[in-house]
Design a protein around this motif. Sequence first.
Motif, PDB file in Angstrom:
ATOM      1  N   LYS A 100     -44.979  54.861 -13.956  1.00 37.62           N
ATOM      2  CA  LYS A 100     -45.670  53.582 -14.218  1.00 37.62           C
ATOM      3  C   LYS A 100     -44.710  52.403 -14.197  1.00 37.62           C
ATOM      4  N   VAL A 101     -43.454  52.649 -14.516  1.00 39.30           N
ATOM      5  CA  VAL A 101     -42.476  51.563 -14.521  1.00 39.30           C
ATOM      6  C   VAL A 101     -41.355  51.856 -13.510  1.00 39.30           C
ATOM      7  N   ALA A 118     -37.951  53.189 -14.595  1.00 40.58           N
ATOM      8  CA  ALA A 118     -37.008  52.387 -15.385  1.00 40.58           C
ATOM      9  C   ALA A 118     -36.386  53.303 -16.435  1.00 40.58           C
ATOM     10  N   LYS A 156     -41.856  56.016  -4.708  1.00 39.36           N
ATOM     11  CA  LYS A 156     -41.643  54.568  -4.586  1.00 39.36           C
ATOM     12  C   LYS A 156     -40.298  54.134  -5.167  1.00 39.36           C
ATOM     13  N   ALA A 173     -35.733  52.015 -10.820  1.00 36.63           N
ATOM     14  CA  ALA A 173     -35.631  50.559 -10.644  1.00 36.63           C
ATOM     15  C   ALA A 173     -34.728  49.924 -11.687  1.00 36.63           C
ATOM     16  N   ALA A 220     -32.137  50.002 -15.444  1.00 32.65           N
ATOM     17  CA  ALA A 220     -32.290  50.198 -16.877  1.00 32.65           C
ATOM     18  C   ALA A 220     -33.592  49.528 -17.301  1.00 32.65           C
ATOM     19  N   ASP A 221     -34.158  49.979 -18.407  1.00 36.96           N
ATOM     20  CA  ASP A 221     -35.435  49.462 -18.886  1.00 36.96           C
ATOM     21  C   ASP A 221     -35.233  48.049 -19.461  1.00 36.96           C
ATOM     22  N   ILE A 222     -35.732  47.070 -18.739  1.00 39.73           N
ATOM     23  CA  ILE A 222     -35.510  45.675 -19.129  1.00 39.73           C
ATOM     24  C   ILE A 222     -36.221  45.361 -20.443  1.00 39.73           C
ATOM     25  N   GLY A 242     -29.298  50.011 -12.691  1.00 42.52           N
ATOM     26  CA  GLY A 242     -28.916  51.322 -13.216  1.00 42.52           C
ATOM     27  C   GLY A 242     -29.336  52.470 -12.301  1.00 42.52           C
ATOM     28  N   GLU A 274     -26.627  52.659  -9.827  1.00 39.50           N
ATOM     29  CA  GLU A 274     -25.447  53.167 -10.543  1.00 39.50           C
ATOM     30  C   GLU A 274     -25.576  54.670 -10.820  1.00 39.50           C
ATOM     31  N   PRO A 278     -29.336  44.079  -8.805  1.00 39.89           N
ATOM     32  CA  PRO A 278     -29.992  42.788  -9.015  1.00 39.89           C
ATOM     33  C   PRO A 278     -29.761  42.158 -10.388  1.00 39.89           C
ATOM     34  N   GLU A 279     -28.847  42.722 -11.186  1.00 42.41           N
ATOM     35  CA  GLU A 279     -28.685  42.267 -12.573  1.00 42.41           C
ATOM     36  C   GLU A 279     -28.402  40.774 -12.696  1.00 42.41           C
ATOM     37  N   GLY A 295     -23.651  47.128 -15.515  1.00 38.27           N
ATOM     38  CA  GLY A 295     -22.919  47.580 -16.704  1.00 38.27           C
ATOM     39  C   GLY A 295     -22.646  49.075 -16.718  1.00 38.27           C
TER      40      GLY A 295
HETATM   41  N1  CAA Z   1     -37.448  47.802 -16.488  1.00 36.48           N
HETATM   42  C1  CAA Z   1     -38.684  47.792 -17.032  1.00 36.48           C
HETATM   43  N2  CAA Z   1     -39.817  47.800 -16.298  1.00 36.48           N
HETATM   44  C2  CAA Z   1     -39.699  47.819 -14.968  1.00 36.48           C
HETATM   45  C3  CAA Z   1     -38.450  47.825 -14.328  1.00 36.48           C
HETATM   46  C4  CAA Z   1     -37.289  47.826 -15.149  1.00 36.48           C
HETATM   47  N3  CAA Z   1     -36.043  47.858 -14.618  1.00 36.48           N
HETATM   48  N4  CAA Z   1     -38.644  47.847 -12.978  1.00 36.48           N
HETATM   49  C5  CAA Z   1     -39.981  47.851 -12.806  1.00 36.48           C
HETATM   50  N5  CAA Z   1     -40.625  47.836 -13.986  1.00 36.48           N
HETATM   51  C6  CAA Z   1     -42.073  47.847 -14.221  1.00 36.48           C
HETATM   52  C7  CAA Z   1     -42.708  46.508 -13.957  1.00 36.48           C
HETATM   53  O1  CAA Z   1     -42.544  45.660 -15.056  1.00 36.48           O
HETATM   54  C8  CAA Z   1     -44.118  46.890 -13.701  1.00 36.48           C
HETATM   55  O2  CAA Z   1     -44.737  47.122 -14.939  1.00 36.48           O
HETATM   56  P1  CAA Z   1     -46.272  46.626 -15.211  1.00 36.48           P
HETATM   57  O3  CAA Z   1     -47.088  47.403 -14.206  1.00 36.48           O
HETATM   58  O4  CAA Z   1     -46.502  47.013 -16.614  1.00 36.48           O
HETATM   59  O5  CAA Z   1     -46.264  45.163 -14.931  1.00 36.48           O
HETATM   60  C9  CAA Z   1     -44.015  48.224 -12.999  1.00 36.48           C
HETATM   61  O6  CAA Z   1     -42.698  48.696 -13.289  1.00 36.48           O
HETATM   62  C10 CAA Z   1     -44.150  48.122 -11.491  1.00 36.48           C
HETATM   63  O7  CAA Z   1     -43.212  47.157 -11.025  1.00 36.48           O
HETATM   64  P2  CAA Z   1     -43.612  45.872 -10.142  1.00 36.48           P
HETATM   65  O8  CAA Z   1     -45.034  45.493 -10.393  1.00 36.48           O
HETATM   66  O9  CAA Z   1     -42.586  44.828 -10.344  1.00 36.48           O
HETATM   67  O10 CAA Z   1     -43.508  46.523  -8.679  1.00 36.48           O
HETATM   68  P3  CAA Z   1     -43.173  45.756  -7.323  1.00 36.48           P
HETATM   69  O11 CAA Z   1     -43.421  46.746  -6.242  1.00 36.48           O
HETATM   70  O12 CAA Z   1     -43.838  44.453  -7.287  1.00 36.48           O
HETATM   71  O13 CAA Z   1     -41.573  45.459  -7.404  1.00 36.48           O
HETATM   72  C11 CAA Z   1     -39.271  45.970  -7.876  1.00 36.48           C
HETATM   73  C12 CAA Z   1     -40.659  46.513  -7.439  1.00 36.48           C
HETATM   74  C13 CAA Z   1     -38.714  45.022  -6.818  1.00 36.48           C
HETATM   75  C14 CAA Z   1     -38.350  47.193  -8.021  1.00 36.48           C
HETATM   76  C15 CAA Z   1     -39.402  45.228  -9.222  1.00 36.48           C
HETATM   77  O14 CAA Z   1     -40.116  46.070 -10.134  1.00 36.48           O
HETATM   78  C16 CAA Z   1     -38.100  44.838  -9.862  1.00 36.48           C
HETATM   79  O15 CAA Z   1     -37.484  43.892  -9.457  1.00 36.48           O
HETATM   80  N6  CAA Z   1     -37.690  45.560 -10.915  1.00 36.48           N
HETATM   81  C17 CAA Z   1     -36.496  45.275 -11.691  1.00 36.48           C
HETATM   82  C18 CAA Z   1     -35.230  45.635 -10.946  1.00 36.48           C
HETATM   83  C19 CAA Z   1     -34.015  45.226 -11.772  1.00 36.48           C
HETATM   84  O16 CAA Z   1     -33.786  44.087 -12.057  1.00 36.48           O
HETATM   85  N7  CAA Z   1     -33.216  46.247 -12.152  1.00 36.48           N
HETATM   86  C20 CAA Z   1     -31.999  46.061 -12.926  1.00 36.48           C
HETATM   87  C21 CAA Z   1     -32.294  46.351 -14.375  1.00 36.48           C
HETATM   88  S1  CAA Z   1     -30.909  45.938 -15.423  1.00 36.48           S
HETATM   89  C22 CAA Z   1     -29.823  47.212 -15.293  1.00 36.48           C
HETATM   90  O17 CAA Z   1     -30.060  48.187 -14.587  1.00 36.48           O
HETATM   91  C23 CAA Z   1     -28.542  47.087 -16.076  1.00 36.48           C
HETATM   92  C24 CAA Z   1     -27.498  48.135 -15.776  1.00 36.48           C
HETATM   93  O18 CAA Z   1     -26.481  47.869 -15.172  1.00 36.48           O
HETATM   94  C25 CAA Z   1     -27.653  49.513 -16.283  1.00 36.48           C
END
Ligand code: CAA
Length: 256
Positions: A22-23, A26, A58, A62, A64-66, A107, A110, A129-130, A138
Amino acid sequence: DPEFLRVSTEKGVGRIELRRPKVLNALNRRMVAELVEMLESFDREDTVGAILLTGGPKAFAAGADIDEMAGATAAEMLTMDPFADWDRIRRVSKPIVAAVNGYALGGGCELAMACDLIFASETARFGQPEIDLGVMPGAGGTQRLTRAVGKARAMEMVLTGKPITAKEAYAAGLINRVVPAEVLEEEAMKMARELASKPPVALRLAKRAVQRAAEIGLEAGLDYEQKLFYFLFSTEDQKEGMQAFMEKRRPEFRGK
Ligand code: CAA
């Protein structure tokens, strides 16, 4: 039982599927903890020779859980130290093959890079994309990515946050294979099975020695490699492997 993983064992390969669709998989802390526990458990299991890590159609993951991090203070992040668990991944001594479909972002990228071999489908995307969240990688993104693809490309990916395609990742040396999505699992599993058939002690030490190349200087690395090489002459598998070669037959490795 793990909440966010599906786990099985087949023909010497421990298979782990990230399952939080669903996420887009993440990675929350619970999921990472489950993953690390499972990797370590496969590492201890004698019947498992290699590990396959995959995600969904898919998304591999995507990031770490934001939602989980959004409200945290620096002091909380520092004391919770979520990346301590991630560090345990690199201590897994059996080879891990990542099969990446769709997004491997933040993540997720990573995590793939913490694996030893990466197979990707043509539709896979790798990115950090952080920056667009007001932070930076991180869990190894600035270090492993730079070592894998060089400064120019790593700098661009980390500073712009723009992902690259599987083909670009392959050309840059980030991943091992690009295959059609329909055969990704099969091809990655084939590789994992092949690794599982190798002499286990030599396989572990060879993995560790290659890992060390990214961690230490050449002289120390060569010295480390030589000592491991000499050590392997204390194993039965070395005697069997070389004997079988001379007798022109297939070796039978026993992990001793
Ligand atoms: N954390 C929490 N929720 C996330 C998530 C994440 N990283 N990535 C996706 N989701 C959730 C969305 O919020 C959405 O939830 P809802 O249905 O409740 O709204 C669901 O997953 C589906 O995602 P989208 O509707 O956004 O799907 P999309 O096809 O339009 O886009 C995507 C896909 C481009 C991957 C987009 O979801 C996105 O940009 N996600 C975040 C990517 C990101 O920034 N990742 C880095 C996280 S920070 C990190 O990882 C730190 C580190 O170094 C460890």
